[in-house]
Motif scaffolding. Structure first.
Motif, PDB file in Angstrom:
ATOM      1  N   LEU A 138       0.823  -1.211   0.000  1.00 52.08           N
ATOM      2  CA  LEU A 138       0.000   0.000   0.000  1.00 52.08           C
ATOM      3  C   LEU A 138       0.858   1.263   0.000  1.00 52.08           C
ATOM      4  N   LYS A 139       2.025   1.193   0.635  1.00 53.53           N
ATOM      5  CA  LYS A 139       2.918   2.356   0.626  1.00 53.53           C
ATOM      6  C   LYS A 139       3.456   2.625  -0.771  1.00 53.53           C
ATOM      7  N   VAL A 188      -3.243   7.861   2.407  1.00 52.68           N
ATOM      8  CA  VAL A 188      -4.383   8.557   3.011  1.00 52.68           C
ATOM      9  C   VAL A 188      -4.510   9.963   2.438  1.00 52.68           C
ATOM     10  N   ALA A 189      -3.391  10.640   2.273  1.00 54.90           N
ATOM     11  CA  ALA A 189      -3.422  12.009   1.767  1.00 54.90           C
ATOM     12  C   ALA A 189      -3.760  12.065   0.285  1.00 54.90           C
ATOM     13  N   SER A 190      -3.450  11.013  -0.453  1.00 55.71           N
ATOM     14  CA  SER A 190      -3.649  11.018  -1.908  1.00 55.71           C
ATOM     15  C   SER A 190      -5.062  10.632  -2.318  1.00 55.71           C
ATOM     16  N   LEU A 191      -5.731   9.804  -1.506  1.00 53.24           N
ATOM     17  CA  LEU A 191      -7.043   9.275  -1.902  1.00 53.24           C
ATOM     18  C   LEU A 191      -8.109  10.369  -1.929  1.00 53.24           C
ATOM     19  N   PRO A 239      -1.025   3.694   4.813  1.00 52.72           N
ATOM     20  CA  PRO A 239       0.093   4.616   5.015  1.00 52.72           C
ATOM     21  C   PRO A 239      -0.363   6.064   4.871  1.00 52.72           C
ATOM     22  N   ALA A 240       0.349   6.975   5.501  1.00 51.42           N
ATOM     23  CA  ALA A 240      -0.036   8.387   5.507  1.00 51.42           C
ATOM     24  C   ALA A 240      -0.047   8.972   4.105  1.00 51.42           C
ATOM     25  N   ALA A 293     -12.510   7.923   9.207  1.00 48.09           N
ATOM     26  CA  ALA A 293     -12.329   9.352   9.439  1.00 48.09           C
ATOM     27  C   ALA A 293     -10.919   9.821   9.099  1.00 48.09           C
ATOM     28  N   ARG A 294      -9.974   8.897   8.989  1.00 45.48           N
ATOM     29  CA  ARG A 294      -8.604   9.283   8.637  1.00 45.48           C
ATOM     30  C   ARG A 294      -8.472   9.689   7.176  1.00 45.48           C
ATOM     31  N   LEU A 295      -9.430   9.287   6.343  1.00 47.71           N
ATOM     32  CA  LEU A 295      -9.351   9.588   4.898  1.00 47.71           C
ATOM     33  C   LEU A 295      -9.881  11.004   4.655  1.00 47.71           C
ATOM     34  N   GLN A 296      -9.158  11.996   5.150  1.00 52.06           N
ATOM     35  CA  GLN A 296      -9.683  13.355   5.263  1.00 52.06           C
ATOM     36  C   GLN A 296      -9.789  14.094   3.934  1.00 52.06           C
TER      37      GLN A 296
END
Length: 478
Positions: A159-160, A185-188, A181-182, A206-209
């Motif tokens: 996933l990274k 999460v930021a890219s999706l 991975p962070a 909720a992490r998928l901001q």
């Protein structure tokens, strides 16, 4: 020389027999079946062969590799011209235009990579990929994993490597969820999970901001309410969390840019908050099959962009608010299987865009305020299982299968609706009314060709007899 007309008479009689035989055969010939409106025309004796996906042809794939010059080979004469040839990419993972790290990540997910997933995304059904155009290696922007096998496991390392993904979909992949991975999460921007990942939590979602589109269906979501998820997703435009065993209540405040909300098939309780009516961009609202109670907010008409509304299978009570008539583009309105009461408002018939109206299984009373022209304009109209509701038989025909009784002179139901009419209304296609003119028209079309054949046969026979009569008349006059 008198007997000469005899062969002519025999010839005419023979012609008559042939014509009569032809007309009899044409009258007995079976008519070809009339194709139904839903059947697609098929050419006779034609077989459809499924076509394999065609790989795009490129000059580099067709040109053979140039021979490697040996030390003893003679140099090329100076006056000769040679056309440069691009090397052929071998059909192996190393020849892919995709980033090697992402290629290994796909292999770890048991996705075949013998063909380039960027050049030929359609060769990986039901899994699909979309890549960017970066060089020297391309990167994945979208990945869909469908019908995963039991041995597929998500790894943090894989996933990274896929941190360039903007859209990630899981369809029928009941694999164990893992923390993203962070970078991923930021890219999706879009995340879809249907009957996959076994179980999710509100904190995990909720992490998928940075999501603008969230779809979770047929997956158990452990959260104390939708706000745990939506409170952190400030960029969200479309949210579907359906059949997820979601508890709690509808959030009082949500992103004002939301255009699609679907919380159907959960265990949500409480009332519809008035803050929901502030979503002026909302086009679809589906809160069906929950335990929502109270009345529909009087400011519901402030949702001026609404096109589809379903509040069915809840415990809503009270009357239909008049403000709904202010929604200009409302097409679908389903309020069935609640405890709504009062009379059915006449203003619903003034809503020009309305095509689907379902008010069945409530506690409405009084006379149905609609006429035939309004009902015939609807594609779906259901008002059955409202025991105190009736229709004016001088306005609406009994042929309309409404599932309710006609009114007496006091505006009360004359008798319980017949069970046959009620069952036919519930089991009919999507409509509670029926028009028999269509069946009659079909019968006329079926019997029409027989009348034409009969008319042609009578006409031909009349012409033949007229010819015989004229020949015999001329013979007698000689």
């Amino acid at each position: 020389m008198e007997p000469q007309p005899l062969p002519l008479t025999l010839l005419l009689h023979l012609l008559l027999l042939l014509l009569l035989s032809a007309t009899a055969l044409s009258a007995k010939a079976p008519l070809p079946p009339t194709p139904s409106p839903t059947s697609s025309p098929t050419r006779p004796n034609s077989t459809t062969t499924p076509k394999s996906p065609t790989l795009p042809s490129s000059p580099s794939a067709k040109a053979p590799l140039p021979p490697t010059p040996s030390p003893t080979s003679s140099p090329t004469p100076p006056n000769s011209t040679t056309t440069p040839r691009s090397p052929t990419l071998p059909s192996s993972p190393s020849s892919s235009t995709l980033d090697p790290k992402q290629l290994r990540a796909l292999q770890s997910l048991n996705i075949p990579t013998s063909k380039d997933p960027c050049r030929n995304p359609s060769i990986l059904p039901p899994n699909t990929t979309i890549c960017d155009s970066s060089k020297p290696f391309r990167h994945l922007l979208s990945l869909r994993l469908a019908n995963c096998s039991d041995d597929v496991a998500l790894s943090f390392t894989a996933l990274k490597s896929l941190s360039t993904l903007q859209s990630l979909q899981f369809l029928n992949c009941p694999v164990a969820p893992i923390r993203f991975p962070a970078d991923l999460v930021a890219s999706l921007h879009s995340f879809t999970c249907i009957n996959s990942l076994r179980r999710l939590t509100g904190v995990w979602l909720a992490r998928l901001q940075n999501l603008t589109d969230l779809t979770v269906s047929n997956v158990q979501v452990n959260a104390s309410g939708p706000f745990v998820i939506l409170g952190s997703l400030k960029k969200l435009r479309s949210v579907t969390i359906s059949h997820a065993n979601l508890t709690g209540s509808i959030p009082k405040h949500m992103n004002l840019n939301l255009t699609h909300i679907d919380f159907s098939g959960n265990k949500l309780q409480g009332k519809i908050p008035s803050g929901l009516t502030l979503l002026e961009n909302l086009e679809t609202l589906n809160l069906s099959s929950n335990s929502i109670n109270g009345s529909i907010p009087t400011s519901f008409g402030d949702l001026i962009s609404l096109k589809n509304v379903s509040l069915s299978s809840n415990s809503l009570s009270g009357a239909i608010p008049e403000s709904i008539s202010a929604i200009p583009g409302l097409v679908h309105l389903d309020l069935s299987s609640n405890q709504l009461n009062g009379t059915i408002p006449k203003f619903l018939s003034d809503m020009k865009s309305l095509k689907h109206l379902n008010l069945a299984n409530n506690k409405f009373h009084g006379v149905v305020p609609f006429n035939v022209s309004f009902i015939s304009r609807l594609q779906v109209f259901k008002i059955s299982r409202n025991s105190d509701l009736c229709y004016n038989h001088s306005v609406l025909s009994s042929k309309l299968k409404l599932g309710i009784s006609p009114c007496d002179k006091h505006g009360l139901p004359m008798s319980p609706p017949p069970a046959k009419a009620d069952s036919s209304a519930d089991n009919s296609s999507d409509s509670d009314y029926d028009d028999t003119d269509e069946d009659d028209e079909k019968q006329d079309r079926h019997h029409g060709p027989n009348k034409v054949v009969l008319g042609v046969a009578i006409g031909l026979s009349s012409i033949v007899f007229l010819i015989i009569f004229l020949v015999l008349l001329s013979k007698c006059c000689r």
